[in-house]
Write an enzyme that holds these catalytic residues in place. Structure first.
Site, short mmCIF file in Angstrom:
data_model
loop_
_atom_site.label_atom_id
_atom_site.label_comp_id
_atom_site.label_asym_id
_atom_site.label_seq_id
_atom_site.Cartn_x
_atom_site.Cartn_y
_atom_site.Cartn_z
N ASP A 1 0.85 -1.20 0.00
CA ASP A 1 0.00 0.00 0.00
C ASP A 1 0.88 1.25 0.00
O ASP A 1 2.05 1.19 0.39
CB ASP A 1 -0.86 0.01 1.26
CG ASP A 1 -2.00 -0.98 1.18
OD1 ASP A 1 -2.29 -1.44 0.06
OD2 ASP A 1 -2.58 -1.30 2.22
N LYS B 1 -2.99 3.95 -2.81
CA LYS B 1 -3.56 5.22 -3.26
C LYS B 1 -2.49 6.29 -3.26
O LYS B 1 -1.66 6.34 -2.37
CB LYS B 1 -4.66 5.64 -2.29
CG LYS B 1 -6.02 5.18 -2.69
CD LYS B 1 -7.05 5.78 -1.78
CE LYS B 1 -7.38 4.88 -0.63
NZ LYS B 1 -8.31 5.42 0.33
N MET C 1 -8.82 7.66 9.90
CA MET C 1 -9.29 8.41 8.72
C MET C 1 -10.26 9.54 9.11
O MET C 1 -11.39 9.57 8.61
CB MET C 1 -9.95 7.46 7.71
CG MET C 1 -9.00 6.42 7.18
SD MET C 1 -9.81 5.13 6.22
CE MET C 1 -10.13 3.89 7.46
C1 LIG Z 1 -6.89 2.64 5.62
S1 LIG Z 1 -6.46 2.93 7.29
C2 LIG Z 1 -5.28 1.66 7.53
C3 LIG Z 1 -5.01 1.38 8.97
C4 LIG Z 1 -3.92 0.35 9.18
N1 LIG Z 1 -4.30 -0.94 8.67
C5 LIG Z 1 -3.54 0.22 10.64
O1 LIG Z 1 -3.77 -0.83 11.25
O2 LIG Z 1 -3.01 1.21 11.17
C6 LIG Z 1 -5.48 4.36 7.13
C7 LIG Z 1 -5.61 5.29 8.32
O3 LIG Z 1 -4.85 4.81 9.42
C8 LIG Z 1 -4.35 5.88 10.16
N2 LIG Z 1 -2.89 5.84 10.15
C9 LIG Z 1 -2.12 4.97 9.49
N3 LIG Z 1 -0.82 5.18 9.74
C10 LIG Z 1 -0.76 6.22 10.60
C11 LIG Z 1 0.28 6.91 11.25
N4 LIG Z 1 1.56 6.56 11.08
N5 LIG Z 1 -0.04 7.94 12.07
C12 LIG Z 1 -1.33 8.29 12.28
N6 LIG Z 1 -2.36 7.67 11.69
C13 LIG Z 1 -2.09 6.64 10.87
C14 LIG Z 1 -4.87 7.16 9.50
O4 LIG Z 1 -6.08 7.52 10.12
C15 LIG Z 1 -5.09 6.68 8.09
O5 LIG Z 1 -6.02 7.50 7.42
#
Ligand SMILES: C[S@@+](CC[C@H](N)C(=O)[O-])C[C@H]1O[C@@H](n2cnc3c(N)ncnc32)[C@H](O)[C@@H]1O
Length: 273
Positions: free
Chosen positions: A50, A72, A184
């Site tokens: 991803d 994306k 998100m």
């Molecule tokens: C599609 S979701 C995927 C989540 C992922 N599978 C997880 O377990 O963290 C994507 C969202 O995760 C959050 N996210 C992912 N990485 C992040 C990070 N390093 N810091 C803050 N938020 C994060 C944000 O809200 C982002 O929009």
């Protein structure tokens, strides 16, 4: 444009059916990878990842590995979910092992469900290698305990994103001792604030926005449900931790945010958002 024109599909090798590893890449810091994930990446042949996966984690893959970004970019999907599913099945027919690398943990808002279903249908063996989900990375960066037993008894991982099916918030399950983690949250914090207030959360309930948790550009902003609307947007990826634990000073937070009628449940009637 057809998927074959964007990413060449592999020529199937007869009777070979490989295994697909759905691996969690964690929130950014490569040191947060599990040993198993690091070992599998070091020996990888092909990695479908991803956009959220950090460059530092990608750098841990074997130099010989083929890397395919299926995520994306700037809000535009490179491939649809169906195309990704088809690609996984197709590569599994030509390689011994295929790595599907996802940010955080594959099973948390990671669309792993659809991929698992496609693999099962095609008779492809798979294994999930868990990762540190962003909520845990963000809590660590903010230096708070999500289940501080003095003021929290449950964690609710959720999202307001309308693009994610089944994302309706069950406010009936949110109590004064809930720590709500909103993945998100989108760009419009005013809307988020409004929805939290509509859900019955007190305006002075603390919250913290964590952007790029555990990455080199991480940022932490302390706020409250009411103040959130005035906060400047932090860069994606970002999430929101809402609840009594989301404060720099949890001492003495006690009952202060919730009236006695709100103490046990925000709302007795779950509302659909
Ligand atoms: C599609 S979701 C995927 C989540 C992922 N599978 C997880 O377990 O963290 C994507 C969202 O995760 C959050 N996210 C992912 N990485 C992040 C990070 N390093 N810091 C803050 N938020 C994060 C944000 O809200 C982002 O929009």
């Amino acid at each position: 444009m057809a998927i074959q024109e964007r990413i060449p599909l592999p020529a199937p090798r007869s009777r070979l059916m490989g295994k697909v590893y759905l691996i969690g890449a964690g929130p950014g810091d490569p040191e947060l990878l599990t040993l198993k994930a690091a070992r599998l990446l070091a020996g990888a042949e092909i990695v479908l990842h991803d956009a959220l996966v950090s460059n530092e984690v990608l750098a841990m893959t074997s130099p010989a590995a083929e890397l395919i970004n299926v995520g994306k970019r700037a809000g535009h999907k490179l491939l649809t979910q169906d195309e990704i599913n088809a690609l996984l099945v197709s590569y599994a027919k030509s390689r011994e092992s295929v790595i599907r690398l996802k940010g955080g943990d594959p099973s948390i808002f990671g669309r792993a469900g659809e991929e698992i279903e496609a693999l099962r249908k095609a008779g492809v063996d798979y294994e999930i290698v868990p990762g540190v989900t962003a909520a845990l990375g963000a809590a660590a960066v903010a230096g708070i305990s999500l289940t501080d037993r003095r003021i929290a008894s449950q964690i609710l991982l959720s999202t307001f994103s309308r693009r994610v099916d089944g994302s309706a918030m069950d406010w009936g399950s949110v109590s004064s001792t809930t720590t709500l983690v909103l993945y998100m949250p989108g760009a419009d914090y005013a809307e988020v604030s409004e929805r939290l207030l509509e859900g019955g959360l007190p305006a002075d309930l603390p919250c913290v926005i964590v952007s790029n948790a555990t990455g080199s550009r991480q940022q932490v902003r302390w706020s409250s449900v009411g103040q959130l609307s005035a906060e400047e947007r932090l860069p994606a990826p970002a999430l929101l931790i809402v609840g009594r634990v989301a404060s720099r000073d949890v001492q003495g937070l006690g009952e202060s945010f919730w009236g006695s009628d709100q103490k046990d449940r925000v709302s007795q009637q779950p509302s659909v958002i």
